[in-house]
Design an enzyme around this catalytic site. Sequence first.
Site, PDB file in Angstrom:
ATOM      1  N   HIS A 150      60.165  73.979  15.125  1.00 28.77           N
ATOM      2  CA  HIS A 150      61.276  73.036  15.001  1.00 28.77           C
ATOM      3  C   HIS A 150      60.796  71.599  15.147  1.00 28.77           C
ATOM      4  CE1 HIS A 150      61.451  72.199  19.366  1.00 28.77           C
ATOM      5  NE2 HIS A 150      61.286  73.505  19.558  1.00 28.77           N
ATOM      6  N   CYS A 209      58.104  77.482  22.033  1.00 25.63           N
ATOM      7  CA  CYS A 209      58.373  77.050  20.663  1.00 25.63           C
ATOM      8  C   CYS A 209      57.283  76.097  20.193  1.00 25.63           C
ATOM      9  CB  CYS A 209      59.742  76.374  20.576  1.00 25.63           C
ATOM     10  SG  CYS A 209      61.126  77.534  20.686  1.00 25.63           S
TER      11      CYS A 209
END
Length: 227
Positions: free
Chosen positions: A173, A189
Amino acid sequence: MFNSFRQKIRFAVATLGAIAMGAASYSAPATAAPLPLFPFFLPQPQLEAAPPVAVAPREEGEHFELPARLRRQVVNYYSREAPGTIIIDTPNTYLYLVLGNGQAMRYGIGIGRDGFTWSGTQTITRKAEWPDWTPPPEMIARQPYLPRHMTGGPGNPLGARAMYLGGTIYRIHGTNAPETIGTRVSSGCLRLTNEDVIDLYSRVSVGTKVIVLPMTDRRADLGRTIR
């Protein structure tokens, strides 16, 4: 007519007062500007206000410049993986998008902090623009002060784009903190600058293979910048 100098002065003062009162009550015709009676009653010149200065809006991360090695660039990169494959070089904080013919697009990334790195092979199962963020229960347990849900937008930690990996809680992301690129800061992440994640998002599709190398894989950086 006047018996003394004092009377002359009083008469002059009274006359000026009457003239001044008449000037105050005088209304000039709408078609004509009023004329001043005495030079010291001249109106002060009106200064025009300076026009507003147009200021361009500040872009996300405008005042932060990534180190040269972390900027998006095409590099020499030899891999047996098919073009379109994403390879996460965890130790060197790079993401490679295999282009084929011995080349790859390399992006600087932020990775999981100590104890939160992982490795394995996944696929992109979903893509989202300006995604909402719902911290998973595991993260809430560690950080109970986090919001339970956050609508997508410039202030959202997931940034401008997100690509969800398999059935895991992990994503590739964007970020509104570009200074964290190249560091070990996340809960697992993989983050890119908003500019880079938008570029990557446009190049991959659902079903893209993602290989995450372990932190213990200490091979030298195989991506050499094309000169």
